[in-house]
Design an enzyme around this catalytic site. Structure first.
Site, mmCIF file in Angstrom:
data_model
loop_
_atom_site.group_PDB
_atom_site.id
_atom_site.type_symbol
_atom_site.label_atom_id
_atom_site.label_comp_id
_atom_site.label_asym_id
_atom_site.label_seq_id
_atom_site.Cartn_x
_atom_site.Cartn_y
_atom_site.Cartn_z
ATOM 1 N N ASP A 51 36.780 1.231 -16.858
ATOM 2 C CA ASP A 51 36.124 -0.022 -16.490
ATOM 3 C C ASP A 51 35.962 -0.105 -14.981
ATOM 4 O O ASP A 51 36.894 0.243 -14.228
ATOM 5 C CB ASP A 51 36.970 -1.196 -16.998
ATOM 6 C CG ASP A 51 36.254 -2.527 -16.890
ATOM 7 O OD1 ASP A 51 36.086 -3.014 -15.753
ATOM 8 O OD2 ASP A 51 35.860 -3.089 -17.930
ATOM 9 N N ILE A 52 34.819 -0.577 -14.533
ATOM 10 C CA ILE A 52 34.547 -0.682 -13.092
ATOM 11 C C ILE A 52 35.540 -1.597 -12.387
ATOM 12 O O ILE A 52 35.793 -1.463 -11.195
ATOM 13 C CB ILE A 52 33.102 -1.169 -12.840
ATOM 14 C CG1 ILE A 52 32.803 -1.210 -11.340
ATOM 15 C CG2 ILE A 52 32.865 -2.520 -13.477
ATOM 16 C CD1 ILE A 52 31.445 -1.711 -10.975
ATOM 17 N N ALA A 74 27.195 0.441 -12.363
ATOM 18 C CA ALA A 74 27.854 -0.235 -13.481
ATOM 19 C C ALA A 74 27.602 -1.740 -13.402
ATOM 20 O O ALA A 74 27.942 -2.378 -12.410
ATOM 21 C CB ALA A 74 29.347 0.046 -13.454
ATOM 22 N N ALA A 75 27.012 -2.293 -14.450
ATOM 23 C CA ALA A 75 26.684 -3.720 -14.453
ATOM 24 C C ALA A 75 26.241 -4.156 -15.835
ATOM 25 O O ALA A 75 25.823 -3.343 -16.661
ATOM 26 C CB ALA A 75 25.569 -4.014 -13.445
ATOM 27 N N THR A 117 19.055 -6.413 -7.705
ATOM 28 C CA THR A 117 17.971 -6.795 -8.605
ATOM 29 C C THR A 117 17.038 -7.815 -7.975
ATOM 30 O O THR A 117 17.463 -8.619 -7.133
ATOM 31 C CB THR A 117 18.554 -7.395 -9.898
ATOM 32 O OG1 THR A 117 17.507 -7.982 -10.681
ATOM 33 C CG2 THR A 117 19.562 -8.493 -9.602
ATOM 34 N N TYR A 141 23.005 -13.900 -14.175
ATOM 35 C CA TYR A 141 22.870 -12.494 -13.817
ATOM 36 C C TYR A 141 22.476 -12.344 -12.352
ATOM 37 O O TYR A 141 23.120 -11.614 -11.588
ATOM 38 C CB TYR A 141 21.823 -11.832 -14.718
ATOM 39 C CG TYR A 141 21.371 -10.474 -14.232
ATOM 40 C CD1 TYR A 141 22.270 -9.416 -14.135
ATOM 41 C CD2 TYR A 141 20.051 -10.248 -13.870
ATOM 42 C CE1 TYR A 141 21.855 -8.168 -13.685
ATOM 43 C CE2 TYR A 141 19.622 -9.008 -13.428
ATOM 44 C CZ TYR A 141 20.533 -7.974 -13.329
ATOM 45 O OH TYR A 141 20.122 -6.747 -12.874
ATOM 46 N N PHE A 169 13.199 -3.728 -9.099
ATOM 47 C CA PHE A 169 12.326 -4.600 -9.872
ATOM 48 C C PHE A 169 12.397 -4.085 -11.323
ATOM 49 O O PHE A 169 13.481 -3.711 -11.769
ATOM 50 C CB PHE A 169 10.956 -4.671 -9.205
ATOM 51 C CG PHE A 169 10.986 -5.628 -8.020
ATOM 52 C CD1 PHE A 169 10.310 -6.834 -8.056
ATOM 53 C CD2 PHE A 169 11.766 -5.341 -6.899
ATOM 54 C CE1 PHE A 169 10.398 -7.745 -6.993
ATOM 55 C CE2 PHE A 169 11.862 -6.238 -5.838
ATOM 56 C CZ PHE A 169 11.178 -7.436 -5.881
ATOM 57 N N ARG A 278 11.700 -17.897 -21.978
ATOM 58 C CA ARG A 278 13.135 -17.688 -21.878
ATOM 59 C C ARG A 278 13.664 -18.330 -20.603
ATOM 60 O O ARG A 278 13.033 -18.256 -19.547
ATOM 61 C CB ARG A 278 13.462 -16.197 -21.870
ATOM 62 C CG ARG A 278 13.106 -15.476 -23.147
ATOM 63 C CD ARG A 278 13.423 -14.000 -23.072
ATOM 64 N NE ARG A 278 12.638 -13.330 -22.037
ATOM 65 C CZ ARG A 278 12.551 -12.018 -21.902
ATOM 66 N NH1 ARG A 278 13.217 -11.226 -22.718
ATOM 67 N NH2 ARG A 278 11.819 -11.482 -20.940
ATOM 68 N N ASP A 281 13.439 -16.985 -16.490
ATOM 69 C CA ASP A 281 12.322 -16.074 -16.217
ATOM 70 C C ASP A 281 11.322 -16.706 -15.243
ATOM 71 O O ASP A 281 10.654 -17.676 -15.586
ATOM 72 C CB ASP A 281 11.580 -15.723 -17.518
ATOM 73 C CG ASP A 281 12.183 -14.543 -18.241
ATOM 74 O OD1 ASP A 281 13.030 -13.855 -17.652
ATOM 75 O OD2 ASP A 281 11.814 -14.311 -19.402
#
Length: 313
Positions: A51-52, A74-75, A117, A141, A169, A278, A281
């Site tokens: 695990d990170i 890792a995410a 991100t 997130y 992206f 959603r 978004d």
């Protein structure tokens, strides 16, 4: 000296691992294998399962390997899921990065590359995101990834490590079928699966303030993303970089445009199912890629047609 790639058995991480190996860089992989696949790991590369957020796994790696830098992939990355599981997203995406950074610095690692991100931007006026824009994530997130960026920036500013956050992206395509995206939450593999099965693909919202009513995104081929990482670590060996760099094409495509390209490639004519929007978004999100060109010499090379044709399912 090796590069420790966390999440290196995942979709994007494995592309980076293979690219680095092909370019003569040594690689070590840490992956929990919750989403990663052992078969994606390049031959001869050491894989540590863990695990990170676990200090113990880093102690093991750093005691057995000579690590030049960490590339943290890792995410957890589903916008929708993050709204339902905020604590787990913070544990992995934020605390996990803090743990990785602390352990890296404690073991004399000089470079840390954090994958971030476009979701850190939220709703951007005009739909084009520039690194100097105010960040305003509208999902858990996005906020967990922004917090990770801030943690890395604090280490960089203190002079304890060199680093950069690469803001992805929408990453799509694959270099080989073995490394394909197996996610159940990404447009390209979901829609291609549905169209191949002669089912109607879904579009979440068709009344956004865009030309055709669907969301506009900047889609970038995963091999271009992997190439950007190689440029970034080589740049960091020589000098510092800005705190964050956008990794995209600089061009926006609507969901309907993507589905049209897929139907053309597959020779299908399926109807499209419209579903509710959603939460989290934004209507439009396109990368301004000037800084990546200036500091890395990076430009995405692969077209929409290549992205579609390499969406192996």
């Amino acid at each position: 000296m090796s590069w420790l790639i966390t999440g290196g058995a995942g979709y994007i991480g494995s592309h980076i691992a293979h690219t680095f190996v092909s370019e003569g860089e040594q690689v070590v992989i840490l992956d929990s294998l919750s989403n990663g696949l052992v078969e994606r790991v390049p031959r001869g590369v050491s894989l540590y399962e863990g695990d990170i957020a676990s200090e113990e796994v880093y102690k093991k790696i750093f005691s057995q390997e000579k690590i030049e830098g960490v590339i943290n992939l890792a995410a957890l990355k589903s916008v929708e899921e993050s709204m339902r599981l905020p604590d787990e997203y913070r544990r992995v995406n934020t605390y996990g990065v803090e743990t990785a950074l602390k352990m890296a610095v404690n073991h004399g690692v000089e470079i840390f590359l954090q994958t971030s991100t476009a979701a850190v931007y939220g709703n951007v006026e005009g739909g084009v995101a520039i690194e100097s824009n105010k960040t305003n994530p509208i999902s858990v997130y996005g906020s967990t990834k922004l917090d990770a960026e801030k943690i890395l920036n604090s280490y960089v500013e203190s002079g304890t490590i060199k680093g950069v956050s690469l803001r992805y992206f929408n990453v799509v395509g694959a270099s080989t079928p073995k490394l394909r995206d197996t996610s159940i939450s990404n447009l390209f593999p979901i829609a291609m699966n549905e169209l191949r099965a002669h089912k109607a693909p879904s579009v979440f919202g068709n009344d956004y303030p865009t030309l055709d009513g669907s969301c506009i995104r900047d889609y970038v081929h995963v091999q271009d993303v992997a190439d950007a990482h190689l440029l970034a670590v080589r740049a960091l060996r020589a000098d510092s970089l800005p705190g964050a760099l956008n990794i995209g094409t600089g061009k926006g495509l609507s969901v309907f445009e993507v589905l049209d390209a897929m139907q053309t490639y597959l020779g299908t004519q399926a109807e499209i199912k419209i579903k509710p929007k959603r939460e989290g978004d934004p209507a439009s999100l396109i990368a301004n890629v000037d800084l990546a060109w200036k500091h890395l010499g990076f430009r995405a090379k692969r077209s929409l047609e290549e992205m579609v044709s390499t969406t192996y399912i």
